[in-house]
Design an enzyme around this catalytic site. Structure first.
Site, mmCIF file in Angstrom:
data_model
loop_
_atom_site.group_PDB
_atom_site.id
_atom_site.type_symbol
_atom_site.label_atom_id
_atom_site.label_comp_id
_atom_site.label_asym_id
_atom_site.label_seq_id
_atom_site.Cartn_x
_atom_site.Cartn_y
_atom_site.Cartn_z
ATOM 1 N N ASP A 72 -1.417 -2.989 -4.495
ATOM 2 C CA ASP A 72 -0.109 -2.607 -5.023
ATOM 3 C C ASP A 72 0.132 -3.301 -6.363
ATOM 4 O O ASP A 72 -0.148 -4.488 -6.517
ATOM 5 C CB ASP A 72 0.979 -3.001 -4.021
ATOM 6 C CG ASP A 72 2.348 -2.484 -4.397
ATOM 7 O OD1 ASP A 72 2.439 -1.513 -5.171
ATOM 8 O OD2 ASP A 72 3.340 -3.055 -3.911
ATOM 9 N N CYS A 104 1.343 6.468 -2.607
ATOM 10 C CA CYS A 104 1.201 5.040 -2.340
ATOM 11 C C CYS A 104 2.368 4.709 -1.416
ATOM 12 O O CYS A 104 2.796 5.571 -0.654
ATOM 13 C CB CYS A 104 1.182 4.233 -3.635
ATOM 14 S SG CYS A 104 2.475 4.642 -4.824
#
Length: 173
Positions: A72, A104
């Site tokens: 991330d 995501c």
């Protein structure tokens, strides 16, 4: 209810490419996620975060799920970029105008970066690609990812000779 704090899926279209940028579903929200995919005609989902749902229901509906997780907030590793561009080249040469979904966790970092790379590889300047995505997905792409995109040097792997190339299945490499 789980979707209330998450941005809605957004479609990004450019030339003969269509993308659906979205957040990750959970098993509890999977049915509405599948509905969104069907609404946009997405038959491939690229998951770039840790697994949060069972992909079997998607596969049962004819949707392919590809897992290429990366950290991330970080830019994608070279292998993910190569695999992503290869998938897109095959997908859009074989079926121009089809839709590839990518997600995501929130749909604001990793997924938009991959879409930006596709736009850059198809000939768009990086600044224009970022602006194009941010017009639809406010807050997308953090400063570290922005620097990565600025330094990225495209090899024009997604430059298509002709938007109607599906008749000859011919793409510029």
């Amino acid at each position: 209810m789980a979707r209330m704090n998450r941005p809605a899926p957004v479609e990004v279209s450019y030339k003969n490419m269509r993308f659906l940028i979205t957040h990750n579903p959970t098993n509890a929200t999977l049915s509405s996620f599948i509905e969104d995919l069907k609404k946009y005609g997405a038959t491939t989902v690229v998951r770039v975060c840790e697994v949060t749902y069972d992909k079997a229901p998607l596969e049962k509906d004819g949707i392919t799920v590809v897992d290429w997780p990366f950290d991330d907030g970080a830019p994608p590793p070279g292998k993910v970029v190569e695999d992503w561009l290869s998938l897109l080249k095959n997908k859009f040469c074989d079926d121009p105008g089809s839709c590839v979904a990518v997600h995501c966790v929130a749909g604001l970092g990793r997924a938009p970066v991959l879409v930006a790379l596709a736009l850059i590889e198809s000939g768009m300047k990086y600044e224009d690609a970022i602006q194009f995505i941010r017009q639809k997905r406010r807050g997308a792409i953090n400063s570290k990812q922005l620097t990565y995109l600025e330094k990225y040097r495209p090899k024009q792997r997604l430059r298509f000779k002709d938007p109607h190339a599906h008749k000859t299945k011919c793409c510029i490499m």
